[in-house]
Design a protein around this motif. Sequence first.
Motif, PDB file in Angstrom:
ATOM      1  N   UNK A  20       0.737  -1.032  -0.168  1.00  7.71           N
ATOM      2  CA  UNK A  20      -0.025   0.130  -0.421  1.00  7.71           C
ATOM      3  C   UNK A  20       0.890   1.317  -0.185  1.00  7.71           C
ATOM      4  N   UNK A  21       0.856   1.835  -0.804  1.00  3.78           N
ATOM      5  CA  UNK A  21       1.322   3.145  -0.829  1.00  3.78           C
ATOM      6  C   UNK A  21       0.711   4.404  -0.415  1.00  3.78           C
ATOM      7  N   UNK A  22       1.748   5.448  -0.320  1.00  3.60           N
ATOM      8  CA  UNK A  22       1.152   6.801   0.781  1.00  3.60           C
ATOM      9  C   UNK A  22       1.805   7.615   0.142  1.00  3.60           C
ATOM     10  N   UNK A  23       1.511   8.852  -0.075  1.00  4.45           N
ATOM     11  CA  UNK A  23       2.066   9.725  -0.382  1.00  4.45           C
ATOM     12  C   UNK A  23       3.661  10.494  -0.577  1.00  4.45           C
ATOM     13  N   UNK A  24       3.781  10.860  -1.778  1.00  3.84           N
ATOM     14  CA  UNK A  24       5.249  10.856  -1.544  1.00  3.84           C
ATOM     15  C   UNK A  24       5.625  12.019  -1.067  1.00  3.84           C
ATOM     16  N   UNK A  25       6.955  11.721  -0.773  1.00  2.00           N
ATOM     17  CA  UNK A  25       8.115  12.802  -0.166  1.00  2.00           C
ATOM     18  C   UNK A  25       8.698  13.369  -1.205  1.00  2.00           C
ATOM     19  N   UNK A  26       8.985  14.205  -1.393  1.00  2.00           N
ATOM     20  CA  UNK A  26       9.970  15.546  -2.108  1.00  2.00           C
ATOM     21  C   UNK A  26      10.961  16.039  -0.659  1.00  2.00           C
ATOM     22  N   UNK A  27      12.197  15.411  -1.868  1.00  2.00           N
ATOM     23  CA  UNK A  27      13.503  16.500  -0.810  1.00  2.00           C
ATOM     24  C   UNK A  27      14.274  17.430  -1.213  1.00  2.00           C
ATOM     25  N   UNK A  28      14.542  18.114  -0.712  1.00  2.00           N
ATOM     26  CA  UNK A  28      15.420  19.825  -1.502  1.00  2.00           C
ATOM     27  C   UNK A  28      16.201  18.711  -1.721  1.00  2.00           C
ATOM     28  N   UNK A  29      17.622  19.530  -2.525  1.00  3.49           N
ATOM     29  CA  UNK A  29      18.661  19.540  -2.861  1.00  3.49           C
ATOM     30  C   UNK A  29      19.830  18.984  -2.728  1.00  3.49           C
ATOM     31  N   UNK A  30      19.839  17.838  -2.298  1.00  3.50           N
ATOM     32  CA  UNK A  30      21.341  17.508  -1.770  1.00  3.50           C
ATOM     33  C   UNK A  30      22.521  17.755  -2.760  1.00  3.50           C
ATOM     34  N   UNK A  31      23.323  18.372  -2.253  1.00  2.00           N
ATOM     35  CA  UNK A  31      24.933  18.209  -3.059  1.00  2.00           C
ATOM     36  C   UNK A  31      26.089  17.867  -2.047  1.00  2.00           C
ATOM     37  N   UNK A  32      27.013  17.147  -2.468  1.00  2.00           N
ATOM     38  CA  UNK A  32      27.841  16.818  -2.228  1.00  2.00           C
ATOM     39  C   UNK A  32      29.114  17.586  -1.896  1.00  2.00           C
ATOM     40  N   UNK A  33      30.105  17.932  -1.026  1.00  2.00           N
ATOM     41  CA  UNK A  33      31.050  18.802  -0.686  1.00  2.00           C
ATOM     42  C   UNK A  33      31.420  18.017   0.863  1.00  2.00           C
ATOM     43  N   UNK A  34      32.494  18.311   0.322  1.00  2.00           N
ATOM     44  CA  UNK A  34      33.628  17.896   1.909  1.00  2.00           C
ATOM     45  C   UNK A  34      33.434  18.646   2.936  1.00  2.00           C
ATOM     46  N   UNK A  35      32.832  19.399   2.997  1.00  2.00           N
ATOM     47  CA  UNK A  35      31.985  19.868   4.117  1.00  2.00           C
ATOM     48  C   UNK A  35      31.029  19.969   4.951  1.00  2.00           C
ATOM     49  N   UNK A  36      30.041  18.813   3.965  1.00  2.00           N
ATOM     50  CA  UNK A  36      28.764  18.474   4.382  1.00  2.00           C
ATOM     51  C   UNK A  36      28.324  18.095   5.620  1.00  2.00           C
ATOM     52  N   UNK A  37      27.162  18.913   6.250  1.00  4.29           N
ATOM     53  CA  UNK A  37      27.095  18.138   7.088  1.00  4.29           C
ATOM     54  C   UNK A  37      25.628  18.245   7.315  1.00  4.29           C
ATOM     55  N   UNK A  38      25.172  16.943   8.719  1.00  8.34           N
ATOM     56  CA  UNK A  38      24.154  15.964   8.015  1.00  8.34           C
ATOM     57  C   UNK A  38      22.983  17.085   9.406  1.00  8.34           C
ATOM     58  N   UNK A  39      21.731  17.847   8.171  1.00 13.02           N
ATOM     59  CA  UNK A  39      21.110  18.585   9.487  1.00 13.02           C
ATOM     60  C   UNK A  39      20.266  17.045  10.543  1.00 13.02           C
ATOM     61  N   UNK A  40      19.452  18.649  10.846  1.00 16.11           N
ATOM     62  CA  UNK A  40      19.459  18.198  12.479  1.00 16.11           C
ATOM     63  C   UNK A  40      18.337  18.105  12.524  1.00 16.11           C
ATOM     64  N   UNK A  41      17.283  19.746  12.117  1.00 18.15           N
ATOM     65  CA  UNK A  41      15.893  19.636  12.125  1.00 18.15           C
ATOM     66  C   UNK A  41      15.196  19.009  10.803  1.00 18.15           C
TER      67      UNK A  41
END
Length: 751
Positions: free
Chosen positions: A725-746
């Motif tokens: 059973x499928x549910x509503x889609x979730x569209x993620x904002x842009x993900x861009x790889x950089x050496x300084x990437x930090x994982x969001x907490x919100x």
Amino acid sequence: MKKAFKIILFSLLCVCAAIFTLWGIYENITSSVKLDVEKLTIKERNIRFYNNKGELIDDNDGKTPEPVKTEDLPPYVPNAFIAVEDKRFYSHNGTDGKRIFKAFLNNLKSFSYKEGGSTISQQLIKNTHLGNEKSIARKLCEIKLTRKLEKKLTKKQILEAYLNGIYFGNGAYGIENAAKIYFNKHAKDLTIKESAVLAALIKAPSVYSPTANPEKSDMRTAVVLRLMKEQGFITPKQYEEAVSEKNRTLLSANDETSGGENEKVKPIKNYYLKKVRDEFEEITEKNKISVYSKLNVYTYLDEEAEKIMADAAQGNTEDNNYTAILCDNRSNSVKAIVTTSKEWNLPPASTVKPWLIYAPAFEENLLTEATKILDEKTDFNGFYPTNNSNKYYGFISVKECIEKSLNIPAVKTAALLKEKTMKRYAKKFGIELNDGLGVALGGIDNGISLKKTTDIYSSFAKNGYFTENRYVKRIENEKGEILYKNPEKKEKIFSSETTFLINNCLYSAAKNGTARKISNKNAEVCAKTGTNGRKNGNYNAFCISYSPEYTLSVHIGNPTNKIMSSSVSGGTYPAIISSEIWDKLSIKHKISKFTAPENIIKIRLDKTSYDKDCTLFQGDDGEEFYFKKGFEPQPLPKKETDTTDKDRFAPEYDIKGCILSLNIKDNKATKGADNFGADIYVINKSKKKQIGVIEKNQPFTMTLKENYSYFFVLKPFTILDGKKIYHNEITLPEIKYKHSNKIPTDDWWNK
């Protein structure tokens, strides 16, 4: 000493008694046979052919042998036959002891009676006085008559009678007729190579035919030439010249071609009869029926249908060669064949899709009519097929894939089937496949004859039973006794459920798809088109159509793969010609429709689930499709939770170095849910492409490019009672790889 003498004497008496006993048996068995010199010359046509109405077929080729004298022939002509059939012809008195002994040893080794060690004199007697039965009694009669023959006639007379009466296939009795039919010349004008070709033929005309089996003919011809050289009949120089001589084998009918667009299409005269003769020779050799006795051969030829097929092509071939074959599915027979060119194996194009791809997929329960396949440009490990129109339809049902003859879905289905499975099904039809997914689009190295394709499609009309459609109905001797009858052997390839599903899809193809020009009110049939082409145009065009009663194949093309007018494709002229033939056939013959077997049911789908999620559930507002019982869609499951809850699922991601890890958690676990996860899509140039699946506690990982933007869409699902059973889609904002990437907490995904 006296004792030894008595033993020797007793032994001699036993030997003499045995000899006298055997002689008595020999005389008893052969007492009734008499030599009739008149029989040595064939004075009238032995074999007569009849059409489906029992009328004698006009047979201009089946003439009485035209006798020639050996002194009028180049010496190498009769010597070719002596070299391969009886090298001691001039030294024996009718039977060759060495040859008989060698044949005896070979028969002992094989525990059979395959070899008889016959000389030319014995062959002449067997052909004119005896049958093809292999038995000791017949052999003894043959020996006795041969002895009488050798006393009555000279070697020259025997050789002459042999050459003037031997059967060379294709209705040719005697060396003169054979020379005319195969080489369009008199026997006195034959070359060494041509003489060897004819000498190679007589062992088994159907096997060593230079037109039907050129490779086998070449191999045996080479043997004849070698024997001629070894026995001193030709010099080494003549041998080399003969070996290098280009084959000029001619059956004049095979070289005729269509007169062109502004002239009437000129089918090869008596071509059906040529096919009858080919089959007749196979039958007589296999069933030991003598071609030197008087025989009546009854065929399935429908001359009215043949005329309809010839007339339908007028003005519709655009100066290309044309072939049409009509088979009767009920009697497993060929009713008519019309062609303007010699036969050749053809790359079958899209005509392979129903029997090689989709029918096996239905049979293996991998797909249904309603299953949706993503039709988009796809790289299959370096193989880049495209649709003929270069148009792509996204998610589309299998039924519509077949209607439109789409290439990408066919190749995807072939990949799902796997090569091993495709080869297994192809082998059942007597076809050896080469490797690669290209076979799904007709890329078969050796090609397939139009007759074979017709036979294969006939199996869809016969509930999945494959049968070779035959030309010869029965053979009778002059007393009316049946010597042969079409055995109508059947092999079950597909279930009746699978064949109905294919028939339904191809019925739609004739109504709405690539074969829609065949659609007419008088005969509603199933049809499949096929086209071979290059960037600069097409060179082969097919339309294969069928009803429960008949299967019709129409082909337009050329043996040289000459590019045709851009207006010629399987869906144009072949379909137009086919439509006209069906219209005319339906006037005199009933054309019915296929009916669904008991284990097929029709289901209407739920439109929302099908259109949005490509899932199959029963409903009351969607399309209707046929399904096998046991594989039909189920009703929509009852929803125990609110699947529209947008805050229910929370995506999670982690980047370590350049490695992205995507996961999802369920904040509101469904009661009774077995599992949950999400389909992962990536958006590129406004197009959404699925790249993976997240299963519960099994994150999806991928390598990111430096400074490259990624846009992901997650489609969460829960699995309840085995149903997704499928549910509503979730569209993620842009993900861009950089050496300084930090994982969001919100709640980054809601931004």
